[in-house]
Design an enzyme around this catalytic site. Sequence first.
Site, short mmCIF file in Angstrom:
data_model
loop_
_atom_site.label_atom_id
_atom_site.label_comp_id
_atom_site.label_asym_id
_atom_site.label_seq_id
_atom_site.Cartn_x
_atom_site.Cartn_y
_atom_site.Cartn_z
N CYS A 99 0.83 -1.21 0.00
CA CYS A 99 0.00 0.00 0.00
C CYS A 99 0.87 1.26 0.00
CB CYS A 99 -0.93 0.01 1.22
SG CYS A 99 -1.95 1.49 1.27
N ASN A 197 -0.75 -8.41 -11.36
CA ASN A 197 -1.72 -7.35 -11.12
C ASN A 197 -1.23 -6.01 -11.69
OD1 ASN A 197 -2.36 -5.23 -8.35
ND2 ASN A 197 -3.94 -5.86 -9.79
N GLY A 198 -2.17 -5.30 -12.27
CA GLY A 198 -1.89 -3.96 -12.75
C GLY A 198 -2.38 -3.72 -14.16
N GLY A 220 -8.41 -4.84 -10.50
CA GLY A 220 -8.95 -3.85 -9.58
C GLY A 220 -9.81 -2.84 -10.31
C1 FMN Z 1 -9.49 2.70 -4.35
C2 FMN Z 1 -8.41 1.65 -4.22
C3 FMN Z 1 -8.25 1.01 -3.02
C4 FMN Z 1 -7.26 0.02 -2.88
N1 FMN Z 1 -7.15 -0.66 -1.70
C5 FMN Z 1 -6.26 -1.68 -1.59
C6 FMN Z 1 -6.21 -2.49 -0.42
O1 FMN Z 1 -6.98 -2.33 0.53
N2 FMN Z 1 -5.28 -3.48 -0.40
C7 FMN Z 1 -4.41 -3.71 -1.43
O2 FMN Z 1 -3.58 -4.62 -1.38
N3 FMN Z 1 -4.46 -2.97 -2.55
C8 FMN Z 1 -5.36 -1.99 -2.66
N4 FMN Z 1 -5.46 -1.29 -3.83
C9 FMN Z 1 -4.59 -1.67 -4.96
C10 FMN Z 1 -5.29 -2.69 -5.85
O3 FMN Z 1 -5.54 -3.88 -5.15
C11 FMN Z 1 -4.44 -3.01 -7.09
O4 FMN Z 1 -3.21 -3.54 -6.66
C12 FMN Z 1 -4.18 -1.78 -7.96
O5 FMN Z 1 -5.35 -1.02 -8.12
C13 FMN Z 1 -3.61 -2.18 -9.33
O6 FMN Z 1 -4.51 -3.01 -10.00
P1 FMN Z 1 -5.49 -2.45 -11.19
O7 FMN Z 1 -4.61 -1.74 -12.18
O8 FMN Z 1 -6.16 -3.67 -11.72
O9 FMN Z 1 -6.42 -1.48 -10.51
C14 FMN Z 1 -6.42 -0.29 -3.97
C15 FMN Z 1 -6.60 0.38 -5.19
C16 FMN Z 1 -7.58 1.32 -5.32
C17 FMN Z 1 -7.76 2.01 -6.66
#
Ligand code: FMN
Length: 312
Positions: A99, A197-198, A220
């Site tokens: 995080c 992821n990403g 996400g």
């Molecule tokens: C609003 C928001 C809240 C998130 N909260 C967490 C969380 O509680 N724990 C965590 O490991 N990652 C958290 N993330 C990161 C996501 O799990 C993920 O790693 C990140 O968004 C990249 O993936 P994506 O490109 O598919 O969104 C959060 C991301 C966003 C946008």
Amino acid sequence: MEIRGIDYGKLFLAPMAGVCDVGFREQAVKFGADVTVTEMLSARAMAHNPKKTMNMIVTSPLEKVVVAQVFGHEEEYIKRAIESDMLKKFTSFDINMGCPAPKIVKNGEGGALMGDIKTARKIIEECRKATDKPLSVKFRKGYKTENYLDFGRMCEDAGADYVTFHARTVEQGYSGQADYEAIANLKAKLKIKVVGNGDVVDEKSYAQMLATGVDAVMIGRGALGQPWIFAKLKGKSIEGVDKYEVVAQHIQALREHYDEGWIKLYIRKHLLWYTKGLSLSAKLRNTLATCEDIDMCLELLKDAFIDENCFV
Ligand SMILES: Cc1cc2nc3c(=O)[nH]c(=O)nc-3n(C[C@H](O)[C@H](O)[C@H](O)COP(=O)(O)O)c2cc1C
């Protein structure tokens, strides 16, 4: 992907604090997400204010593989959290070591642990001793230096069953692009499973992520306002899916657990995500953004989706 005899499938809905409530996760599962994860739970808060955490660990019977994600920097608290009765119902445990939020990093938690590999190792080792359930770590490319290979090897050595890798540095936050080369690199170096992821938002980016060789993929932001992305990525037809029904069921699930006042404040962002791309009037968008009456918003949404003939 199989971990300790449990089938985790291929598609994970990412943990997202303040976003992945039980209703949203339920919709993701209905459309084919194999694994769901709670938003990150503070190990310290669980010990001192368990009531607050109770609201964050509501699950649905539809969630088959559901992971509790814990964060903290003290191994005693994290260990205690995963041993607690509160988290007994979860399939497995994930430790947040990625995080980037300043208030988390400044406490030495989340992504800061990538810069404190000794503490990170201790946490994983203690948790490993505390549970026979699958244990995973979610991390990034690095904090201050790019040390994801060393960090991944440490996770493996300390007893993690799999890792989830969001290929951006902590400093990057959500800017730039996730580095799929780094994901392929990590996957090639580790014996344990790797969840990539990403930036997976459609079939093309999903194929690019799969090409890295990862064992499963976590999504996400690509699921916001469109939990049916999981069906799409599984090659299933989403013709005839009724967006209004998705929103209505999402809200219904929240109403089973939370009070109306909280839902009104909370649901606004989801209403805007669900209607992204629709040419709504400024007045309607404002009504959704302020959501003073949930049933009225639902009625307005029904009309908006019909007007746009917006069946996915
Ligand atoms: C609003 C928001 C809240 C998130 N909260 C967490 C969380 O509680 N724990 C965590 O490991 N990652 C958290 N993330 C990161 C996501 O799990 C993920 O790693 C990140 O968004 C990249 O993936 P994506 O490109 O598919 O969104 C959060 C991301 C966003 C946008």
